[in-house]
Motif scaffolding. Structure first.
Motif, short mmCIF file in Angstrom:
data_model
loop_
_atom_site.label_atom_id
_atom_site.label_comp_id
_atom_site.label_asym_id
_atom_site.label_seq_id
_atom_site.Cartn_x
_atom_site.Cartn_y
_atom_site.Cartn_z
N MET A 1 29.33 41.64 37.84
CA MET A 1 28.10 41.12 38.42
C MET A 1 27.49 42.09 39.42
O MET A 1 26.30 42.30 39.48
CB MET A 1 28.39 39.77 39.10
CG MET A 1 27.16 39.15 39.76
SD MET A 1 25.91 38.72 38.52
CE MET A 1 24.60 38.09 39.58
N HIS A 2 28.38 42.74 40.25
CA HIS A 2 27.85 43.66 41.26
C HIS A 2 27.19 44.86 40.61
O HIS A 2 26.24 45.42 41.15
CB HIS A 2 28.95 44.10 42.22
CG HIS A 2 30.06 44.86 41.61
ND1 HIS A 2 30.97 44.30 40.77
CD2 HIS A 2 30.41 46.17 41.73
CE1 HIS A 2 31.84 45.21 40.38
NE2 HIS A 2 31.52 46.36 40.95
N THR A 5 23.71 43.85 39.89
CA THR A 5 22.91 43.83 41.12
C THR A 5 22.50 45.24 41.51
O THR A 5 21.35 45.49 41.88
CB THR A 5 23.72 43.20 42.26
OG1 THR A 5 24.18 41.91 41.84
CG2 THR A 5 22.86 43.05 43.51
N LEU A 159 39.79 44.40 39.26
CA LEU A 159 39.33 43.15 38.65
C LEU A 159 40.34 42.61 37.65
O LEU A 159 40.15 41.52 37.10
CB LEU A 159 37.98 43.38 37.96
CG LEU A 159 36.84 43.85 38.87
CD1 LEU A 159 35.57 44.09 38.06
CD2 LEU A 159 36.57 42.82 39.97
N TRP A 218 37.25 39.39 46.00
CA TRP A 218 36.62 40.64 46.44
C TRP A 218 35.12 40.44 46.59
O TRP A 218 34.51 39.67 45.85
CB TRP A 218 36.86 41.76 45.43
CG TRP A 218 38.26 42.08 45.04
CD1 TRP A 218 38.74 42.17 43.77
CD2 TRP A 218 39.37 42.40 45.89
NE1 TRP A 218 40.07 42.52 43.76
CE2 TRP A 218 40.48 42.66 45.06
CE3 TRP A 218 39.54 42.47 47.27
CZ2 TRP A 218 41.73 43.00 45.56
CZ3 TRP A 218 40.78 42.82 47.78
CH2 TRP A 218 41.86 43.07 46.94
N SER A 219 34.53 41.16 47.52
CA SER A 219 33.07 41.16 47.62
C SER A 219 32.47 41.82 46.37
O SER A 219 33.01 42.81 45.86
CB SER A 219 32.61 41.94 48.87
OG SER A 219 31.22 42.17 48.83
N ARG A 220 31.37 41.28 45.89
CA ARG A 220 30.69 41.88 44.74
C ARG A 220 29.79 43.03 45.15
O ARG A 220 29.37 43.82 44.30
CB ARG A 220 29.84 40.82 44.02
CG ARG A 220 30.66 39.72 43.36
CD ARG A 220 29.77 38.71 42.67
NE ARG A 220 28.96 37.96 43.64
CZ ARG A 220 27.64 37.80 43.54
NH1 ARG A 220 26.98 38.35 42.56
NH2 ARG A 220 27.01 37.09 44.45
N SER A 224 31.62 50.27 42.72
CA SER A 224 32.29 49.81 41.51
C SER A 224 33.44 50.72 41.07
O SER A 224 34.02 50.51 40.00
CB SER A 224 31.28 49.69 40.36
OG SER A 224 30.66 50.95 40.11
N ASN A 228 36.37 47.49 41.32
CA ASN A 228 35.79 46.93 42.55
C ASN A 228 36.50 47.61 43.71
O ASN A 228 37.72 47.57 43.80
CB ASN A 228 36.00 45.41 42.60
CG ASN A 228 35.44 44.79 43.87
OD1 ASN A 228 35.99 44.97 44.95
ND2 ASN A 228 34.37 44.03 43.73
N ASP A 230 36.35 47.00 46.98
CA ASP A 230 36.47 46.25 48.23
C ASP A 230 37.71 46.72 48.98
O ASP A 230 37.68 46.93 50.19
CB ASP A 230 36.53 44.75 47.93
CG ASP A 230 36.47 43.88 49.17
OD1 ASP A 230 36.59 44.41 50.28
OD2 ASP A 230 36.31 42.65 49.03
N ASP A 292 31.01 45.30 52.21
CA ASP A 292 29.87 44.54 51.72
C ASP A 292 28.59 45.12 52.32
O ASP A 292 28.41 45.15 53.53
CB ASP A 292 30.03 43.08 52.12
CG ASP A 292 28.98 42.18 51.52
OD1 ASP A 292 27.79 42.38 51.84
OD2 ASP A 292 29.34 41.28 50.75
#
Length: 545
Positions: A1-2, A5, A159, A218-220, A224, A228, A230, A292
């Motif tokens: 998802m991140h 974004t 992930l 984890w924060s999105r 990446s 992820n 984070d 984040d």
């Protein structure tokens, strides 16, 4: 998802365009300063002064630094570390600047709070601003063990869960008993973290995502890398410390959850408080690819408003030599932060390794400086790039064969905001070279006295490039040649350059240990030279006196 974004942000940046360059709206020096601005990192990783605290050492050096043209000092993290000798990146308590007896000491590695405040006051009196190294990503050296549910994840893809959730133990309780609630009443527990790297119950290293309760994973909105990013540290680079009082292992790293309301309030208020308390004027932000980004935006906006510093200076460490990875961050931070130009540093490192095989005409390709000079904080080396066998993660030292060339390119061209490294000009056990230190100081002097006005580049030869700074009403400018030719078998660089009609008919000489002179024709042209593998800075003879 991140990733989606980030992609949406990137597409929007192409439509809307980037925000104004950050440097133009930031304080780089005191408002009444007349000379070029210049940052300096005032520490190396192993910095210790033999007879005084580091803050006292800094205070004593302030007058000399001002003479060299330094207008900003990046100091090491002032917070209490998890061990007595910790550099501060092993952050235990941000609110303890060397004031409370915690972790076996009142002073930090660098000194006491009072010494820090006094040193900053001295710097301000000499026109030098101070930057706080803000460690907002993690905490280390917890006071107590807690039990909670967590999931081990793949270090190369955070992930991907390796097992179902299980109960583990971690050093995640931070009581700060020595401070007893002064400045902040928040006591940290596992609910304030997203992950950790040590299961104390099974004595196993790894990467564990904390689950259950109010945990959101984890924060999105982080980098990446590794699926992820984070979580910063990993199973291969984890460092465990031993508490000398209890002879136990301490969990080295607890990743902060910046979405937790109490955490956000504590860190936002700390940003205002630390500037007000110390007298500092800005921040160096550590390890932003792991935090984040919306929290960081809120942090910068909050501090600007609450501290009354709309011109707040902030520079971020996003460690990547790939400009494509940095571009979305430049857009996302909306002109509130500058970026260390790691791609340029990597180009310098490559040039020092390749020698004459490196094409000097390409030295700025794919760098932040070339893409967005108004967002670039340029540097040659720092505490992370030193070649130490115990810390190889970011090792990319710029060798002495190209060190002065690199400094000439960041100090004298007039683009970006350059940062000089303590290790390159002060004696130390990690990386000092007397010849390099002498040369860097001369280049700093040249920046302060001569490097002004319009720039004209002469980038036609593979192994020797040149540029001219035309000067202004108060400064007569300079002509610079940078060579990476073989010092033994290479040819002397010779470039015909125009220094401007107002400098026509004058005599130029080099400030870099040369007895040669250049006669400039009445229309401003001269043939400037440089020994192979060296730097020459030519100035008008009457300007140098």
């Amino acid at each position: 998802m991140h990733k989606v974004t980030w992609f949406i942000d990137w597409i929007w940046s192409r439509i809307k365009g980037y925000p104004p360059p950050a440097l133009a709206g930031m304080r780089l020096q005191s408002p009444d300063a007349q000379d070029n601005a210049l940052m300096m990192q005032f520490f190396t990783w192993e910095s210790r002064h033999p007879t005084m605290s580091w803050w006292r050492h800094f205070e004593e050096e302030v007058p000399q630094l001002a003479e060299l043209g330094v207008t900003q000092i990046w100091l090491p993290p002032p917070n209490k570390a998890m061990v007595k000798t910790g550099q501060g990146y092993d952050a235990y308590d941000l609110w303890d600047l060397g004031e409370f007896y915690q972790k076996g000491t009142v002073a930090t590695r660098w000194g006491t709070k009072d010494e820090l405040v006094r040193a900053v006051e001295t710097a301000k009196a000499h026109g030098i601003d101070v930057l706080i190294d803000a460690i907002l990503n993690h905490k280390m050296g917890g006071d107590r063990i807690e039990s909670f549910m967590a999931v081990p994840v793949d270090p190369k893809n955070r992930l991907r869960d390796l097992t179902p959730p299980r109960e583990i133990e971690g050093w995640t309780a931070f009581d700060f008993s020595g401070r007893q609630g002064k400045y902040s009443s928040l006591k940290w527990t596992q609910e304030h973290f997203t992950g950790l790297d040590w299961d104390h119950r099974k004595r196993l290293k790894g990467i564990y995502r904390i689950v259950g309760g109010s945990h959101k994973g984890w924060s999105r909105f982080v980098d990446s890398e590794n699926g992820n990013y984070d979580y910063l540290l990993g199973i291969d680079v984890n460092i465990l410390a031993i508490d000398l009082f209890t002879h136990r292992f301490i969990d080295a790293h607890n990743q902060i959850d910046h979405r937790h309301l109490a955490v956000r309030e504590d860190l936002l208020e700390w940003g205002r408080w630390v500037l007000q308390t110390t007298g500092a004027t800005g921040f160096r932000l550590d390890a932003i690819k792991h935090m984040d980004r919306y929290f960081l935006l809120d942090f910068l906006r909050h501090v600007r408003k609450s501290a009354g510093r709309e011109d707040l200076f902030a520079v971020a460490e996003y460690w990547s030599g790939n400009l494509k990875q940095i571009k979305p961050y430049i857009y996302a931070f909306q002109g509130l932060v500058t970026f260390f130009d790691v791609p340029l540093h990597q180009r310098f490192h490559q040039a020092s390794k390749a020698g004459p095989r490196f094409d000097m005409r390409t030295v700025f390709d794919n760098t932040v400086l070339k893409f967005r000079p108004g967002d670039a904080v340029t540097f040659v080396d720092n505490h992370d790039t030193v070649d130490l066998m115990s810390r190889q993660t970011l090792e990319s030292w710029v060798g002495n064969s190209f060190k002065l060339q690199a400094y000439a390119l960041i100090l004298l061209r007039g683009e970006g905001h350059p940062c000089v490294f303590y290790g390159d000009i002060y004696p130390n056990d990690e990386c000092y070279n007397e010849r390099i230190a002498r040369g860097v100081r001369r280049l700093m002097e040249a920046r302060k006295r001569f490097a002004y006005g319009e720039r004209v580049d002469y980038f036609s030869a593979r192994n020797c490039i040149g540029f001219v700074r035309m000067g202004d009403a108060a400064h007569k400018g300079c002509a610079v040649l940078v060579s990476n030719a073989d010092p033994v078998n290479g040819s002397k660089g010779r470039i015909k350059m125009n220094v401007g009609a107002r400098n026509g008919g004058t005599l130029y000489h080099s400030i870099m240990n040369s007895s040669e002179h250049v006669d400039v024709s009445p229309d401003g042209w001269g043939i400037f030279t440089c020994p192979p593998g060296h730097v020459q800075v030519w100035v008008r003879s009457d300007a140098f006196l």
